[in-house]
Motif scaffolding. Sequence first.
Motif, short mmCIF file in Angstrom:
data_model
loop_
_atom_site.label_atom_id
_atom_site.label_comp_id
_atom_site.label_asym_id
_atom_site.label_seq_id
_atom_site.Cartn_x
_atom_site.Cartn_y
_atom_site.Cartn_z
N ALA A 1 0.87 -0.42 8.34
CA ALA A 1 -0.16 -0.56 7.30
C ALA A 1 0.30 -0.10 5.93
N PHE A 2 1.38 0.69 5.89
CA PHE A 2 1.79 1.31 4.64
C PHE A 2 3.23 0.93 4.30
N ASP A 3 3.48 0.77 3.01
CA ASP A 3 4.81 0.39 2.55
C ASP A 3 5.64 1.58 2.10
N ALA A 4 4.99 2.65 1.73
CA ALA A 4 5.69 3.87 1.32
C ALA A 4 4.73 5.04 1.41
N LEU A 5 5.33 6.22 1.51
CA LEU A 5 4.57 7.45 1.64
C LEU A 5 5.02 8.41 0.54
N PRO B 1 9.88 4.24 3.50
CA PRO B 1 10.33 5.11 2.42
C PRO B 1 9.33 6.24 2.16
N VAL B 2 9.87 7.44 1.99
CA VAL B 2 9.04 8.62 1.74
C VAL B 2 9.59 9.34 0.51
N LEU B 3 8.70 9.62 -0.43
CA LEU B 3 9.05 10.42 -1.60
C LEU B 3 8.37 11.78 -1.46
N LEU B 4 9.17 12.84 -1.51
CA LEU B 4 8.68 14.21 -1.36
C LEU B 4 8.74 14.90 -2.72
N VAL C 1 0.85 -1.19 0.00
CA VAL C 1 0.00 0.00 0.00
C VAL C 1 0.89 1.24 0.00
N LEU C 2 0.70 2.08 -1.01
CA LEU C 2 1.36 3.37 -1.08
C LEU C 2 0.35 4.43 -0.66
N LEU C 3 0.74 5.26 0.27
CA LEU C 3 -0.13 6.32 0.75
C LEU C 3 0.35 7.63 0.16
N CYS C 4 -0.50 8.25 -0.67
CA CYS C 4 -0.13 9.48 -1.38
C CYS C 4 -1.01 10.62 -0.91
N LEU D 1 6.94 1.47 -7.32
CA LEU D 1 5.99 0.66 -8.07
C LEU D 1 6.76 -0.40 -8.85
N PRO D 2 6.19 -1.59 -8.97
CA PRO D 2 6.85 -2.63 -9.79
C PRO D 2 6.57 -2.40 -11.27
N GLN D 3 7.48 -2.79 -12.10
CA GLN D 3 7.23 -2.78 -13.53
C GLN D 3 6.13 -3.78 -13.85
#
Length: 244
Positions: A86-90, A179-182, A64-67, A237-239
């Motif tokens: 609950a989340f794998d990445a933010l 992991p967090v992407l800003l 689950v990616l939380l955006c 995200l996976p290819q």
Amino acid sequence: MSERPLLLYLPGLDGTGKLFYRQEIHLAPYCDVVALSIPIDDLGDWQSLVVRVRELLPADRRPVLLCGESFGGCLALMSALAYPEAFDALVLVNPATAWRRQNWLVQGSHWLSLLPTVSLQVAALVFLPFLSAVNRLTPADRRTLLATVRLVPRETILHRLQLLEQCNLDADLERLTLPVLLLGGRMDRLLPSLSETHFLEERLPNAQREVLPHSGHAALLDSDLNLADYLLRHGLLPQPAEAG
């Protein structure tokens, strides 16, 4: 158990989730998408909004990616702090965590409470250039953005601005190890998103930052912005599997 990831999108101040349509088509090959929709008359606190996010989590344990975008960025951080497993990445797009530090915006939101409903609707048109890099939106998208903002009642807007004033997560950021992407829009005229994403990057243990060079505050409506490209670049995200 399905391994196809889920991207859970948390919207900006409008709360409708209707302004994510440009990105859904780009994300479709890689993940399922669910957008939180907050009722336009909802006057709940942050805790009740976090509960709404939890209720959207899938029954199966898949990635689950939380955006979160703008207001939704604050809610995404709170949700990840409340349910870290609950989340794998933010992914945070122009997060509104800087709102309380912008005195002119805080004072301006107090003045908005004195405006009648009709004047507030007019103000939405005046502030459109602050909400987006207008030249990056198609005419149809500009109309959709304005119509969506005007849909939200005055009381709801004022309430959510008050929530932003109360949002102070600085002391808790180091607890978020996922992991967090800003993503910060260089052309954001509403909030200092470039400096704010840098501020967050320095405090989140596992964060990466990207500058959106031509994007304003409503970056995900930009006609040329592809969120999936950024998520793929950072391995979030996976290819897609090859057909055959």
